[in-house]
Design a protein around this motif. Sequence first.
Motif, PDB file in Angstrom:
ATOM      1  N   LEU A 182       0.820  -1.202   0.000  1.00  0.00           N
ATOM      2  CA  LEU A 182       0.000   0.000   0.000  1.00  0.00           C
ATOM      3  C   LEU A 182       0.855   1.254   0.000  1.00  0.00           C
ATOM      4  O   LEU A 182       0.528   2.254  -0.662  1.00  0.00           O
ATOM      5  N   ALA A 183       1.960   1.216   0.691  1.00  0.00           N
ATOM      6  CA  ALA A 183       2.817   2.397   0.818  1.00  0.00           C
ATOM      7  C   ALA A 183       3.592   2.691  -0.461  1.00  0.00           C
ATOM      8  O   ALA A 183       3.765   3.874  -0.826  1.00  0.00           O
ATOM      9  N   PHE A 184       4.050   1.657  -1.154  1.00  0.00           N
ATOM     10  CA  PHE A 184       5.028   1.869  -2.227  1.00  0.00           C
ATOM     11  C   PHE A 184       4.536   1.521  -3.629  1.00  0.00           C
ATOM     12  O   PHE A 184       5.069   2.044  -4.605  1.00  0.00           O
ATOM     13  N   GLU A 185       3.555   0.645  -3.772  1.00  0.00           N
ATOM     14  CA  GLU A 185       3.220   0.112  -5.091  1.00  0.00           C
ATOM     15  C   GLU A 185       2.820   1.212  -6.078  1.00  0.00           C
ATOM     16  O   GLU A 185       3.403   1.332  -7.163  1.00  0.00           O
ATOM     17  N   GLU A 186       1.835   2.012  -5.733  1.00  0.00           N
ATOM     18  CA  GLU A 186       1.346   3.022  -6.673  1.00  0.00           C
ATOM     19  C   GLU A 186       2.344   4.163  -6.852  1.00  0.00           C
ATOM     20  O   GLU A 186       2.522   4.666  -7.968  1.00  0.00           O
ATOM     21  N   ILE A 187       2.991   4.557  -5.771  1.00  0.00           N
ATOM     22  CA  ILE A 187       3.976   5.635  -5.886  1.00  0.00           C
ATOM     23  C   ILE A 187       5.134   5.178  -6.756  1.00  0.00           C
ATOM     24  O   ILE A 187       5.621   5.948  -7.603  1.00  0.00           O
ATOM     25  N   ARG A 188       5.569   3.954  -6.566  1.00  0.00           N
ATOM     26  CA  ARG A 188       6.675   3.449  -7.376  1.00  0.00           C
ATOM     27  C   ARG A 188       6.327   3.452  -8.860  1.00  0.00           C
ATOM     28  O   ARG A 188       7.153   3.772  -9.712  1.00  0.00           O
ATOM     29  N   GLY A 189       5.074   3.123  -9.173  1.00  0.00           N
ATOM     30  CA  GLY A 189       4.673   3.090 -10.577  1.00  0.00           C
ATOM     31  C   GLY A 189       4.667   4.453 -11.232  1.00  0.00           C
ATOM     32  O   GLY A 189       4.795   4.546 -12.457  1.00  0.00           O
ATOM     33  N   CYS A 190       4.511   5.531 -10.439  1.00  0.00           N
ATOM     34  CA  CYS A 190       4.464   6.879 -10.995  1.00  0.00           C
ATOM     35  C   CYS A 190       5.773   7.640 -10.826  1.00  0.00           C
ATOM     36  O   CYS A 190       5.889   8.770 -11.312  1.00  0.00           O
ATOM     37  N   ARG A 221      12.268  -2.647  -4.082  1.00  0.00           N
ATOM     38  CA  ARG A 221      13.520  -2.012  -4.503  1.00  0.00           C
ATOM     39  C   ARG A 221      13.937  -2.498  -5.879  1.00  0.00           C
ATOM     40  O   ARG A 221      14.336  -1.700  -6.743  1.00  0.00           O
ATOM     41  N   ALA A 222      13.826  -3.801  -6.085  1.00  0.00           N
ATOM     42  CA  ALA A 222      14.192  -4.360  -7.390  1.00  0.00           C
ATOM     43  C   ALA A 222      13.265  -3.854  -8.485  1.00  0.00           C
ATOM     44  O   ALA A 222      13.713  -3.518  -9.596  1.00  0.00           O
ATOM     45  N   GLU A 235      14.263  -1.633 -11.854  1.00  0.00           N
ATOM     46  CA  GLU A 235      13.869  -2.044 -13.208  1.00  0.00           C
ATOM     47  C   GLU A 235      13.080  -0.938 -13.911  1.00  0.00           C
ATOM     48  O   GLU A 235      13.284  -0.670 -15.099  1.00  0.00           O
ATOM     49  N   ALA A 236      12.181  -0.284 -13.188  1.00  0.00           N
ATOM     50  CA  ALA A 236      11.378   0.774 -13.792  1.00  0.00           C
ATOM     51  C   ALA A 236      12.245   1.950 -14.223  1.00  0.00           C
ATOM     52  O   ALA A 236      12.045   2.526 -15.305  1.00  0.00           O
ATOM     53  N   VAL A 237      13.209   2.333 -13.405  1.00  0.00           N
ATOM     54  CA  VAL A 237      14.096   3.437 -13.764  1.00  0.00           C
ATOM     55  C   VAL A 237      14.962   3.055 -14.962  1.00  0.00           C
ATOM     56  O   VAL A 237      15.176   3.872 -15.873  1.00  0.00           O
ATOM     57  N   GLU A 238      15.445   1.836 -14.997  1.00  0.00           N
ATOM     58  CA  GLU A 238      16.264   1.398 -16.134  1.00  0.00           C
ATOM     59  C   GLU A 238      15.484   1.389 -17.432  1.00  0.00           C
ATOM     60  O   GLU A 238      16.041   1.649 -18.510  1.00  0.00           O
ATOM     61  N   ARG A 239      14.181   1.100 -17.371  1.00  0.00           N
ATOM     62  CA  ARG A 239      13.366   1.136 -18.585  1.00  0.00           C
ATOM     63  C   ARG A 239      13.032   2.559 -18.994  1.00  0.00           C
ATOM     64  O   ARG A 239      12.900   2.865 -20.182  1.00  0.00           O
ATOM     65  N   THR A 240      12.893   3.460 -18.014  1.00  0.00           N
ATOM     66  CA  THR A 240      12.412   4.810 -18.289  1.00  0.00           C
ATOM     67  C   THR A 240      13.532   5.760 -18.682  1.00  0.00           C
ATOM     68  O   THR A 240      13.363   6.607 -19.573  1.00  0.00           O
ATOM     69  N   VAL A 241      14.691   5.651 -18.046  1.00  0.00           N
ATOM     70  CA  VAL A 241      15.798   6.585 -18.272  1.00  0.00           C
ATOM     71  C   VAL A 241      16.818   5.930 -19.187  1.00  0.00           C
ATOM     72  O   VAL A 241      17.477   4.954 -18.807  1.00  0.00           O
ATOM     73  N   PRO A 242      16.997   6.439 -20.403  1.00  0.00           N
ATOM     74  CA  PRO A 242      17.907   5.773 -21.347  1.00  0.00           C
ATOM     75  C   PRO A 242      19.384   6.012 -21.050  1.00  0.00           C
ATOM     76  O   PRO A 242      20.224   5.157 -21.353  1.00  0.00           O
ATOM     77  N   GLU A 243      19.731   7.160 -20.492  1.00  0.00           N
ATOM     78  CA  GLU A 243      21.145   7.478 -20.286  1.00  0.00           C
ATOM     79  C   GLU A 243      21.677   6.789 -19.028  1.00  0.00           C
ATOM     80  O   GLU A 243      21.015   6.772 -17.991  1.00  0.00           O
ATOM     81  N   ALA A 244      22.877   6.256 -19.120  1.00  0.00           N
ATOM     82  CA  ALA A 244      23.479   5.580 -17.971  1.00  0.00           C
ATOM     83  C   ALA A 244      23.719   6.552 -16.816  1.00  0.00           C
ATOM     84  O   ALA A 244      23.504   6.217 -15.649  1.00  0.00           O
ATOM     85  N   ALA A 245      24.180   7.770 -17.150  1.00  0.00           N
ATOM     86  CA  ALA A 245      24.427   8.758 -16.094  1.00  0.00           C
ATOM     87  C   ALA A 245      23.122   9.153 -15.403  1.00  0.00           C
ATOM     88  O   ALA A 245      23.070   9.316 -14.174  1.00  0.00           O
TER      89      ALA A 245
END
Length: 458
Positions: free
Chosen positions: A387-395, A429-430, A434-444
């Motif tokens: 409840l605390a993290f699922e929806e916030i993590r998705g956005c 956390r995992a 994964e979501a950030v790696e899919r969303t942000v293309p640049e390694a930096a």
Amino acid sequence: MSGSSGTGGTGGTGGTGGISGTGRRALRHPHALASLREGLRDTFWFAPTVGLLCAFVLWWGLAEADARIVAHLQRERAYEELGDLIAVVVDARTIVTTISSAMMTFIGVVFSISLVAVQMASGQLTPRVVRIFVRSRISKLTLTVFLATFAFSLLVLSSYEGGAAPDPRRVTSVPLLQSVLTLGMVGLSLLLFIAYVSSTLRLMQVGPVLDHIARESFRALGRQSGGEPFDGAPLAAEAVRLVHRERAGVLRSVNVARLVRAARRQGVVLRLVPRIGDFVVPGTPVLAVHGGAAPPPYALRYTVAVGVERTTHQDPAFGLRQLSDIALRALSASVNDPTTAVQCLDRIVQFLSVAVYLPLGPVHHRDGRGAVRLVQEVPGWTELVDLAFEEIRGCAAGSPQVTRRLLAGIDDLLLLAAEERRKPLLRHRALLVEAVERTVPEAAGRAFALHPDRQGIG
């Protein structure tokens, strides 16, 4: 509620009293004392009504006192002193008249401020925070004193006798004490107005609102911790289920002490089927009876409270729901306020850092002899974390400020959590990585967004 024989029955549509159908019992709609208190706190009419009644009683008492003062002076033939009192009261009449005409304008200002504050908070945060304004003690006290001052001043005006200076020998009442109290109530109204404006401005800020939600949630956690973790021991066979027979609504609270007492007298174990915060409709099973016949209907009155919306009284998960809603609105494209989302995460992590040490999941309540009499389902650790993290993590994947704060919060909780409670934190956390790696293309950019930071971007 009514009883339904068997383990899966949900009851019929029979009568609401006595026995309806085979094995069915109908109970009156219960109202626990605690739920009544909470219900009154959710209203805005109770305190002003009591204030108006108190103003009338106070005026009646002071009118009697003023009449006795006049009668005493007349018996003592102290007409000169009485004339002086009349002169003072005649001068005060102009002030009281002004007060009575000005208080309604003052009350209108208070209402205007309240409506603007509620509208702004509802639009910027979530409609569920309106409840904070409705339950605000200073708002109710201010309105109560203002209305009481207005009503009292009108009553005092009715106590003045005609003429500029009534004859001391024939006057029956001189509203001296009433006039003095009216002036005192005006002074109190001014002080309360200052406090009210200060409190309202404070509640229009995000930080104090989140702090208020967090404190209410902690109190609910404290009330929930009264039970013991359910050890999983098998219960006796389920004999009957009591179903909800009144209007549909949210299960707001249960009277644990009364349920335990009813179960002890009947020699059974009661199990609360829905959780606090669940929406129940007529026919929904509410209580399951294990090990014998159901307690009589009168024993189960005032044990279950159903309302139109959730409260934090016995529902600490509702606090997380509100914090999550505020964060989601802040992360929406129309608002785009990641700083508010970070502030919500601060309070969410604070809440979970307390809940991580508490027994969660099913709990049981014992009677005075140590026998289990009530089993209650409460949210478990995994459910609270989701409840605390699922929806916030998705956005949050596209907002580095939020992802950094979310990672820092999860890492802090991993340090506090026992081994058996680390799994949901590691999963979130995992998934965030994964979501950030899919969303942000640049390694930096990915490296920056995945760097834990308790301030988001300090």
